[in-house]
Scaffold this motif. Structure first.
Motif, PDB file in Angstrom:
ATOM      1  N   ILE A 168      46.858  43.573  43.940  1.00  0.00           N
ATOM      2  CA  ILE A 168      47.601  42.377  44.319  1.00  0.00           C
ATOM      3  C   ILE A 168      47.137  41.846  45.671  1.00  0.00           C
ATOM      4  O   ILE A 168      46.489  42.551  46.436  1.00  0.00           O
ATOM      5  N   GLN A 171      57.358  44.500  41.593  1.00  0.00           N
ATOM      6  CA  GLN A 171      57.086  43.931  40.270  1.00  0.00           C
ATOM      7  C   GLN A 171      55.736  44.435  39.744  1.00  0.00           C
ATOM      8  O   GLN A 171      55.619  44.846  38.591  1.00  0.00           O
ATOM      9  N   LEU A 213      54.856  46.679  36.470  1.00  0.00           N
ATOM     10  CA  LEU A 213      53.915  46.229  35.444  1.00  0.00           C
ATOM     11  C   LEU A 213      52.845  47.278  35.166  1.00  0.00           C
ATOM     12  O   LEU A 213      52.377  47.420  34.049  1.00  0.00           O
ATOM     13  N   PHE A 251      41.449  46.056  34.759  1.00  0.00           N
ATOM     14  CA  PHE A 251      40.993  45.238  33.633  1.00  0.00           C
ATOM     15  C   PHE A 251      42.116  44.913  32.663  1.00  0.00           C
ATOM     16  O   PHE A 251      41.969  44.024  31.839  1.00  0.00           O
ATOM     17  N   PRO A 285      23.811  47.677  32.539  1.00  0.00           N
ATOM     18  CA  PRO A 285      25.255  47.586  32.250  1.00  0.00           C
ATOM     19  C   PRO A 285      25.834  48.854  31.629  1.00  0.00           C
ATOM     20  O   PRO A 285      26.367  48.833  30.524  1.00  0.00           O
ATOM     21  N   VAL A 325      35.998  40.682  36.770  1.00  0.00           N
ATOM     22  CA  VAL A 325      36.860  41.737  36.248  1.00  0.00           C
ATOM     23  C   VAL A 325      37.763  41.161  35.168  1.00  0.00           C
ATOM     24  O   VAL A 325      37.927  41.734  34.098  1.00  0.00           O
ATOM     25  N   ASN A 326      38.349  40.001  35.463  1.00  0.00           N
ATOM     26  CA  ASN A 326      39.229  39.346  34.510  1.00  0.00           C
ATOM     27  C   ASN A 326      38.822  37.890  34.356  1.00  0.00           C
ATOM     28  O   ASN A 326      38.298  37.290  35.276  1.00  0.00           O
ATOM     29  N   GLU A 360      42.239  38.796  41.282  1.00  0.00           N
ATOM     30  CA  GLU A 360      41.777  37.703  42.144  1.00  0.00           C
ATOM     31  C   GLU A 360      40.519  38.042  42.930  1.00  0.00           C
ATOM     32  O   GLU A 360      40.327  37.561  44.021  1.00  0.00           O
ATOM     33  N   SER A 420      53.769  37.729  36.767  1.00  0.00           N
ATOM     34  CA  SER A 420      52.489  38.447  36.720  1.00  0.00           C
ATOM     35  C   SER A 420      52.214  39.179  38.027  1.00  0.00           C
ATOM     36  O   SER A 420      52.982  39.110  38.982  1.00  0.00           O
ATOM     37  N   LEU A 421      51.074  39.870  38.053  1.00  0.00           N
ATOM     38  CA  LEU A 421      50.631  40.555  39.272  1.00  0.00           C
ATOM     39  C   LEU A 421      50.331  39.561  40.389  1.00  0.00           C
ATOM     40  O   LEU A 421      50.350  39.899  41.552  1.00  0.00           O
ATOM     41  N   MET A 422      50.024  38.326  40.019  1.00  0.00           N
ATOM     42  CA  MET A 422      49.644  37.312  40.998  1.00  0.00           C
ATOM     43  C   MET A 422      50.828  36.449  41.409  1.00  0.00           C
ATOM     44  O   MET A 422      50.657  35.321  41.857  1.00  0.00           O
ATOM     45  N   GLU A 455      45.600  40.231  26.164  1.00  0.00           N
ATOM     46  CA  GLU A 455      44.288  40.861  26.222  1.00  0.00           C
ATOM     47  C   GLU A 455      43.179  39.903  25.763  1.00  0.00           C
ATOM     48  O   GLU A 455      42.143  39.782  26.409  1.00  0.00           O
ATOM     49  N   ASP A 507      42.417  37.142  28.123  1.00  0.00           N
ATOM     50  CA  ASP A 507      41.595  37.592  29.236  1.00  0.00           C
ATOM     51  C   ASP A 507      40.110  37.658  28.837  1.00  0.00           C
ATOM     52  O   ASP A 507      39.218  37.294  29.592  1.00  0.00           O
ATOM     53  N   LEU A 508      39.861  38.077  27.604  1.00  0.00           N
ATOM     54  CA  LEU A 508      38.473  38.257  27.160  1.00  0.00           C
ATOM     55  C   LEU A 508      37.841  36.955  26.645  1.00  0.00           C
ATOM     56  O   LEU A 508      36.641  36.749  26.765  1.00  0.00           O
ATOM     57  N   GLU A 549      29.550  33.696  25.792  1.00  0.00           N
ATOM     58  CA  GLU A 549      29.695  35.126  25.572  1.00  0.00           C
ATOM     59  C   GLU A 549      29.814  35.858  26.899  1.00  0.00           C
ATOM     60  O   GLU A 549      29.326  35.404  27.925  1.00  0.00           O
ATOM     61  N   VAL A 552      29.089  39.645  28.017  1.00  0.00           N
ATOM     62  CA  VAL A 552      28.673  41.022  27.781  1.00  0.00           C
ATOM     63  C   VAL A 552      28.904  41.750  29.097  1.00  0.00           C
ATOM     64  O   VAL A 552      28.221  41.494  30.082  1.00  0.00           O
ATOM     65  N   LYS A 553      29.900  42.625  29.100  1.00  0.00           N
ATOM     66  CA  LYS A 553      30.341  43.262  30.338  1.00  0.00           C
ATOM     67  C   LYS A 553      29.177  43.873  31.114  1.00  0.00           C
ATOM     68  O   LYS A 553      28.348  44.576  30.540  1.00  0.00           O
ATOM     69  N   GLU A 554      29.162  43.576  32.396  1.00  0.00           N
ATOM     70  CA  GLU A 554      28.167  44.111  33.333  1.00  0.00           C
ATOM     71  C   GLU A 554      26.752  43.624  33.045  1.00  0.00           C
ATOM     72  O   GLU A 554      25.810  44.043  33.698  1.00  0.00           O
ATOM     73  N   ASP A 555      26.578  42.775  32.043  1.00  0.00           N
ATOM     74  CA  ASP A 555      25.228  42.302  31.746  1.00  0.00           C
ATOM     75  C   ASP A 555      25.101  40.810  32.035  1.00  0.00           C
ATOM     76  O   ASP A 555      24.283  40.401  32.842  1.00  0.00           O
ATOM     77  N   PRO A 578      25.589  39.970  36.894  1.00  0.00           N
ATOM     78  CA  PRO A 578      26.001  40.841  37.996  1.00  0.00           C
ATOM     79  C   PRO A 578      24.853  41.750  38.422  1.00  0.00           C
ATOM     80  O   PRO A 578      24.317  42.495  37.604  1.00  0.00           O
TER      81      PRO A 578
END
Lengths: 321, 522
Positions: A38, A49, A53, A82, A271, B43-44, B51, B122-124, B174, B177-178, B190, B192-195, B219
């Motif tokens: 956060i 919160q 979560l 994630f 990766p 990450v997201n 963030e 949310s977390l934010m 989920e 997010d993706l 597309e 591709v994680k980390e690629d 990345p």
């Protein structure tokens, strides 16, 4: 054999259990993961919160209990960062790592064993001394330096190979693989060579030591007297008897590279899973770290099991009990 | 005998084929693409899940905010065409009509309401801290109420990205997010994680389609590899060029190095409590203003810039940069308290601490550029006025919970603070307001600084809906703070980029690289 397998399985469950406890305890020293997720100026209410979560509002013991009971239902937990199942995150990156490690191990073995046999059989030749001196470099040069040098020479100075990434992949059985495309091979070469170097040197030295030992044995002299060809003596009589320690080291190295190829992966922006581990440690992402280390323990147990089986093939005098 | 007609036909066919091939080729050339080397993977792609920088960069490609923050920290219309205040705490935002999400849904006020509602849970949630309530007036008007008059609500809203209600509800958290769906200038092709992450221009973008048709983000964590990827042509732009590679890239005419001061101010928070946790004296010497002034005068920021930062830092004048509300023109720590060890020692003696004292400085070793070297330099500089600095270094994952208010273990803390909203007030209210007096105020006031006048000015700034008045109150607070010295600002880090010469790119103040404003010359 069945009894042995069952015994090994029970051992594995115990190992995984202990690993999970150790990681949980360790992670309680690495700071509060909430603050990694956060904004720093969040108010107390916002922090509470977020804790709720992420399931961090419970005591460490009940968090572990929840983790364990979910585990028995096949749920490995979700990453804090994630927000996805931790196992998925790892499995999605695993093919890339395994691919690179297998290519590296193939390089290492194909080069190290013949050289080791040669150096072991002819210890006094200049070429053997050269090989042994060279192997010292392989052991002592740090992987990150070798990686950077390879990029410098083969990508920047002489643009032959790409510096980073995985290149073109094709999907086979849901797995994203790059070793079936030419572009993929051009990308895998440098990281695999970097990764192979140290293992190559170790296997070479072990093979040589084993060969020197074996070549002094009476049965080698006997085989010579019998008139067997030199190649036959070296590989069928010599190497086969020198192979046990080589297989052991091979297994350990294989597990090690799969789990901790982090540095090579970071340098070549590969990766794979190693980077995930490091990032997760930095971010205090406990669910990923726990599952990762448990998976690592699992891989080691399986490899050691396979190594034991291979022993019996190499040396019929050995049986597994 | 050769059939002439056949040859002619063949010739025409051949020419036709050539023509076809050449049009195919030229259309390929027309499609511009750009590959960017980032320091890490996103990450997201759900803007309410996290963030960090790479994610933020991607968010603004895929989504739009109601209010657009420009590269120079000015603010203008985004998805909201215009907005007005109806009373001190009520804002009406008129949405653009005919804006479509990537899935074809039209943007409606209900999407904004859904977004804010989800954000609060949310977390934010922190991004919506100054929003008390909200509702849709009609399909294209949203009413937002603030808990008190709050002149910089539009700045805050520039960080809130609008989601599609229907899509997020159908897809679930989920998948949202993706496979993100927004109204932004680019669509996700597309990930591709980390690629790599591949984006393609949104042809229906409300402000006109982007100049670059395809953008790929790769990345590449290792700095040297990032430089190599640029030099080999694998990427066109890299973020965070390694300091040691600057000369190498500069001397090659195929590339250019771009730099600008970041918004991240590295500061030392000074404990103001009567008894300080790491100082073995009955009275905390740092409560004496002369001691704090001596500390400022003992620190040579230009030496840090030259020796440690390779010239790549900008010594801070105040707590916020010149683009922000609360900045006082012409006032600077560097002019008020220039580096002067002699004067510093005299001030220490005057305060009765000629023999100095011992204190611990808490700092990170992996969060800010050269953080470890900086604190080592501080130890030797403060050592000259006999302040014996013990260093307590730790990785960032431990640091932020260790120093957290009530900061029971800390006397001196080095950390960074940036205010991308361009409003000094958001920093002052959490860092300089007395602790524990008001919810949402003073929660990161690490040194327990307390000055009723400053509190009062922040209250006043937060009680007006007029930006000019807010700025005025905050500037008065700045003047008091610069006399009181609750924190010592050191420097702003420098953002560094490298790009191929034909890439037209201007670094943004907030570091959020935005392909919509990048072009590639032929």
């Amino acid at each position: 054999m069945l009894g042995y397998t069952i015994k090994r399985l029970l051992q594995m469950v115990l190992v995984l259990f202990v690993v999970s406890i150790i990681v949980f305890l360790m992670m309680s020293f690495t700071g509060d993961p909430v603050f990694m997720v956060i904004p720093i100026d969040s108010t107390q209410a916002e922090i509470e919160q977020a804790r709720r979560l992420l399931g961090l509002d419970q005591s460490l013991f009940s968090q572990y209990w929840i983790f364990l009971s979910n585990l028995l239902q096949g749920d490995f937990g979700r990453s804090y960062v994630f927000r996805q199942p931790a196992m998925d995150l790892i499995l999605e990156r695993l093919p890339a790592t395994i691919e690179m490690v297998l290519v590296a191990m193939a390089f290492a073995t194909v080069i190290a064993i013949p050289l080791g046999v040669y150096a072991g059989a002819n210890p006094n030749r200049t070429a053997s001394r050269g090989i042994m001196a060279g192997s010292l470099f392989g052991i002592s040069l740090p992987g990150f330096w070798v990686g950077m040098m390879l990029i410098y020479f083969f990508s920047v100075r002489h643009p032959l190979l790409p510096s980073s990434g995985r290149g073109e992949t094709i999907e086979i059985l849901g797995l994203r693989l790059s070793i079936f495309t030419a572009d993929g091979w051009s990308h895998i070469l440098l990281p695999a060579v970097t990764l192979a170097l140290a293992t190559l040197a170790i296997i070479l030295r072990i093979t040589r030591a084993g060969m020197m030992e074996v070549m002094r044995q009476d049965y080698i002299r006997f085989a010579r007297a019998k008139g067997a060809s030199r190649t036959h003596i070296l590989f069928a009589h010599g190497l086969k008897n020198a192979l046990i320690p080589v297989v052991t080291i091979f297994g350990l190295q294989l597990g090690d590279l799969i789990a901790f190829a982090t540095i090579t992966e970071t340098i070549f922006a590969w990766p794979g899973t190693g980077k995930l581990l490091i990032d997760s440690i930095y971010r205090g992402d406990r669910p990923v770290i726990v599952v990762y280390l448990m998976l690592t323990a699992f891989i080691f147990v399986v490899i050691n099991f396979l190594v034991d089986i291979v022993y019996t093939v190499i040396d019929p005098r050995i049986t597994v009990k | 005998m050769m059939n002439l007609r056949m040859i002619a036909t063949k010739g025409i066919l051949f020419a036709g084929a050539l023509l076809l091939a050449s049009t195919a080729l030229s259309s390929q050339l027309d499609a511009k693409s750009l590959t960017v080397g980032l320091t890490s993977d996103a990450v997201n792609l759900d803007p309410q899940a996290g963030e960090e920088l790479s994610s933020n960069i991607l968010f603004y490609h895929i989504y739009d905010p109601l209010v657009r923050r420009n590269a120079d920290l000015t603010f203008g219309p985004g998805l909201a065409e215009s907005w007005k205040l109806t009373d001190d705490t009520t804002w009406l935002f008129s949405l653009r009509k005919g804006v479509k999400f990537h899935n074809g849904e039209e943007l409606k006020a209900s999407d904004v309401v859904f977004t804010l509602d989800r954000l609060k849970k949310s977390l934010m949630a922190n991004l919506g801290a100054n929003i008390a309530s909200f509702k849709a007036i009609d399909d294209h008007t949203v009413e937002i109420k603030t808990p008190r008059p709050y002149a910089v609500l539009p700045n805050d809203l520039a960080a809130v990205l609008i989601l599609n209600e229907k899509y997020v509800k159908e897809a679930g958290d989920e998948q949202a997010d993706l496979k993100p769906i927004g109204t932004g200038p680019y669509k996700l092709v597309e990930w591709v994680k980390e690629d790599h992450i591949k984006l393609e221009a949104n042809k229906d973008y409300y402000a006109g389609p982007a100049k670059l048709d395809t953008v790929i983000f790769r990345p590449i964590t290792n700095g040297a590899t990032r430089t190599a990827a640029l030099l080999t042509g694998e990427v066109d732009v890299i973020q965070d060029l390694n300091v040691r590679d600057v000369e190498r890239v500069k001397t090659d005419e195929r590339y250019k190095v771009l730099t600008r001061p970041s918004l991240l101010n590295v500061v030392l928070s000074i404990d103001q409590r009567d008894k300080s946790p790491t100082i073995d004296l009955d009275k905390n010497p740092m409560t004496d203003r002369r001691v704090r002034e001596a500390m400022v005068r003992a620190i040579d920021v230009s030496a840090i810039k030259k020796v440690i930062m390779n010239g790549l830092s900008t010594p801070s004048e105040q707590y916020v940069p010149a683009s922000h509300t609360g900045y006082v023109d012409g006032a600077s720590f560097r002019d008020l308290y220039p580096f002067d060890p002699g004067k510093a020692a005299a001030l220490m003696a005057e305060a009765g601490y000629a023999d100095g004292f011992t204190v611990t400085l808490d700092a990170t070793n992996n969060r800010y550029v050269n953080d470890q070297q900086i604190v080592q330099a501080l130890a030797s500089m403060l050592g000259k006025i006999k302040i014996n600095l013990k260093l307590n270094l730790m990785p960032k994952s431990n640091f932020f919970s260790y120093i957290r208010v009530p900061s029971d273990k800390s006397s001196l803390i080095m950390s960074g603070w940036d205010v991308p909203s361009g409003d000094g007030g958001s920093m002052y209210s959490v860092m300089f307001y007395s602790r524990g007096k008001k919810e949402g105020y003073g929660q990161v006031n690490r040194g327990s600084y307390s000055n009723a006048q400053v509190d009062d000015l922040i209250d006043k700034a937060d009680a007006t809906s007029k930006l000019v008045e807010r700025d005025e109150f905050l500037q008065q607070a700045t003047k008091i703070l610069m006399t009181d010295i609750p924190m010592i600002p050191l420097h702003y880090e420098q953002d560094l980029y490298a790009a191929k010469t034909n890439v037209e790119i201007t670094p943004r103040a907030d570091k959020f690289l935005w392909a919509y404003q990048i072009d590639v010359k032929e």
